[in-house]
Design an enzyme around this catalytic site. Structure first.
Site, PDB file in Angstrom:
ATOM      1  N   ARG A  21       0.831  -1.202   0.000  1.00 43.29           N
ATOM      2  CA  ARG A  21       0.000   0.000   0.000  1.00 43.29           C
ATOM      3  C   ARG A  21       0.869   1.258   0.000  1.00 43.29           C
ATOM      4  O   ARG A  21       1.824   1.371   0.754  1.00 43.29           O
ATOM      5  CB  ARG A  21      -0.937   0.003   1.204  1.00 43.29           C
ATOM      6  CG  ARG A  21      -1.815  -1.245   1.228  1.00 43.29           C
ATOM      7  CD  ARG A  21      -2.856  -1.211   2.309  1.00 43.29           C
ATOM      8  NE  ARG A  21      -3.618  -2.457   2.310  1.00 43.29           N
ATOM      9  CZ  ARG A  21      -4.795  -2.611   2.892  1.00 43.29           C
ATOM     10  NH1 ARG A  21      -5.355  -1.612   3.520  1.00 43.29           N
ATOM     11  NH2 ARG A  21      -5.410  -3.774   2.860  1.00 43.29           N
ATOM     12  N   SER A 191     -18.845  -2.116   5.718  1.00 41.40           N
ATOM     13  CA  SER A 191     -18.352  -1.010   4.900  1.00 41.40           C
ATOM     14  C   SER A 191     -17.764  -1.416   3.567  1.00 41.40           C
ATOM     15  O   SER A 191     -17.626  -0.570   2.684  1.00 41.40           O
ATOM     16  CB  SER A 191     -17.300  -0.230   5.689  1.00 41.40           C
ATOM     17  OG  SER A 191     -16.167  -1.033   5.960  1.00 41.40           O
ATOM     18  N   THR A 247     -18.169   5.797  15.927  1.00 39.75           N
ATOM     19  CA  THR A 247     -16.947   6.561  15.721  1.00 39.75           C
ATOM     20  C   THR A 247     -17.282   8.028  15.559  1.00 39.75           C
ATOM     21  O   THR A 247     -18.382   8.389  15.134  1.00 39.75           O
ATOM     22  CB  THR A 247     -16.186   6.067  14.481  1.00 39.75           C
ATOM     23  OG1 THR A 247     -14.946   6.757  14.368  1.00 39.75           O
ATOM     24  CG2 THR A 247     -16.987   6.310  13.207  1.00 39.75           C
ATOM     25  N   LYS A 250     -15.806   9.503  11.142  1.00 40.90           N
ATOM     26  CA  LYS A 250     -16.365   9.351   9.802  1.00 40.90           C
ATOM     27  C   LYS A 250     -17.401  10.449   9.574  1.00 40.90           C
ATOM     28  O   LYS A 250     -17.041  11.565   9.262  1.00 40.90           O
ATOM     29  CB  LYS A 250     -16.900   7.934   9.630  1.00 40.90           C
ATOM     30  CG  LYS A 250     -15.760   6.900   9.641  1.00 40.90           C
ATOM     31  CD  LYS A 250     -16.223   5.489   9.418  1.00 40.90           C
ATOM     32  CE  LYS A 250     -15.055   4.535   9.220  1.00 40.90           C
ATOM     33  NZ  LYS A 250     -14.122   4.450  10.365  1.00 40.90           N
ATOM     34  N   THR A 365      -8.125  -6.552   3.477  1.00 38.12           N
ATOM     35  CA  THR A 365      -9.350  -5.823   3.782  1.00 38.12           C
ATOM     36  C   THR A 365     -10.567  -6.529   3.201  1.00 38.12           C
ATOM     37  O   THR A 365     -11.645  -6.538   3.803  1.00 38.12           O
ATOM     38  CB  THR A 365      -9.257  -4.387   3.240  1.00 38.12           C
ATOM     39  OG1 THR A 365      -8.072  -3.769   3.783  1.00 38.12           O
ATOM     40  CG2 THR A 365     -10.459  -3.577   3.651  1.00 38.12           C
TER      41      THR A 365
END
Length: 431
Positions: A21, A191, A247, A250, A365
């Site tokens: 990444r 998500s 959270t 976001k 992921t």
């Protein structure tokens, strides 16, 4: 032993698997969101303006004037840092006000704030489960990595139930000893796929079999419900959930994580969780900014309404162009690629050639073979930007030889897209 070669080999392995990444060097521009300045790695030239299409600042609240004002005013009055853990340095008043706002948002007796959503899940789940005698944890197989870490750290027995499969969940509950403590942990919005949990049915089973419920609403708080309390708020089910986790990083546009529940549960986690006890508190300026964001979104639905409109328009426009959009009922718009190398190349071409930033989503992921671009429209992605995104994606798909098949599903009969349903591939970590 050559220690450095071990680390170098580990990185080389990621690069060979096309899942190394690279972080883009970005500067967001207040007042011009979703635009940002991009500094290309290794280049000394001036930064280039690009459009961000993968931010989790779903409503653009990170640039809202009331949120900015609260942060600036509080930092000028109280300073930048918290000064230590809450056990040592006390609790700043803005943090007290924030926890009260969160408790009110979810209709609970109390709230408890942590430095991140990962920490709130890890500390909340592990502590609650440890305090329950001989607790059995029942976890959706696609729960986020932070939830899985909390389960692991609890040391309790766990059972995985097939994703959103309430019949399988009931089989596991029915097989457990009737008097045994049970904790069901799941998310509201997943998500990476953008699907939604059957919350009512899970609550029905929890009540039938005497289990506590713990829901992760991180991708839903601020986004759904008349006051932004999440999917459970939208469906009128918050009162049936024992612990609601969320959270601040976001839709609320700041930083931090939290749990809400009864005073006894929150106080027990506050008193026993190492992830809370030994961590410096959230700075007062961030707490004040988060509280301002929550207060605004409790009153205003304009941001939610426009975001849902733009998310739907994005799905419609991309799907009509033949792009392989995964159908969802939420604000998440995944575009399937199915190959890690091509996913990275698509992301690079979008940035280099079209000034569009969408980070590739690869293993771990998501499961191998389901690599994708995860698009998150906001109220500030207007129709012109949606059309530009469509044109850019079609160009990239054509140049890479990717098929323009139209909308796809993980249930399609395509080996490259469909992962084994019964196998827990990886913990989700796209948070």
């Amino acid at each position: 032993m050559n220690y450095q070669s071990i680390f170098e080999d580990a990185i080389d392995q990621l690069k060979a698997e096309k899942r190394y990444r690279v972080f883009a060097d970005l500067e967001r521009i207040v007042g011009r969101f979703p635009r940002a300045l991009w500094r290309k790695e290794g280049k000394e030239n001036e930064p280039r303006e690009i459009v961000v299409w993968c931010s989790n600042d779903y409503l653009g609240m990170g640039q809202h004037q009331s949120v900015l004002g609260a942060m600036i005013e509080t930092a000028q009055g109280l300073g930048t840092g918290a000064g230590g853990t809450r056990n040592i340095s006390g609790t700043s008043h803005p943090l007290v006000e924030l926890e009260a706002e969160l408790a009110d948002l979810h209709g609970k007796e109390a709230g408890l704030v942590f430095t991140s959503g990962f920490v709130s899940n890890e500390a909340g789940i592990s502590t609650i489960a440890k305090l329950l005698p001989d607790c059995l944890i029942l976890s959706d197989e696609l729960n986020h990595a932070s939830m899985i870490e909390g389960i692991r750290r609890s040391g309790c027995e766990k059972k995985l139930w097939r994703h959103n499969d309430v019949e399988h969940l009931e089989e596991l509950l029915e097989a457990a000893e009737p008097g045994r403590a049970k904790l069901i942990v799941f998310e509201s919005v997943y998500s990476m796929d953008g699907d939604v949990a059957p919350i009512k049915e899970i609550c029905d089973l929890a009540e039938k079999y005497g289990a506590l419920t713990y829901i992760d609403e991180v991708h839903a708080v601020g986004m759904y419900g008349p006051r932004g309390g999440g999917i459970a708020d939208r469906e009128g089910l918050m009162g049936r959930i024992d612990v609601i986790e969320g959270t601040l990083a976001k839709a609320f546009g700041t930083l931090g994580g939290y749990i809400t529940g009864t005073k006894a549960i929150c106080d027990a986690v506050r008193s026993y969780a190492p992830g809370f006890i030994f961590t410096t508190a959230l700075p007062p300026a961030i707490a004040a900014a988060a509280a301002a964001s929550i207060r605004h979104l409790k009153r205003s639905s304009a941001e939610r309404d426009m975001q849902q409109r733009q998310a739907q328009r994005t799905k419609d426009v991309l799907g009509a162009a033949g792009l392989p959009v995964m159908p969802t009922s939420t604000h998440i718009v995944p575009v399937m690629v199915g190959d890690p190398d091509l996913c990275k190349k698509a992301s690079d071409l979008l940035l280099e050639e079209h000034g569009i930033y969408i980070q590739p989503i690869n293993y771990p992921t998501v499961p191998r073979g389901t690599e994708r671009l995860r698009v998150t429209p906001t109220p500030f992605h207007d129709d012109a930007l949606v059309d530009a995104l469509k044109d850019a994606l079609v160009d990239v798909w054509t140049r890479l030889g990717l098929p323009l098949t139209g909308p796809v599903s993980l249930d399609d009969d395509t080996d490259e897209i469909t992962p084994p349903v019964t196998k827990m591939a990886v913990p989700r970590s796209g948070g």
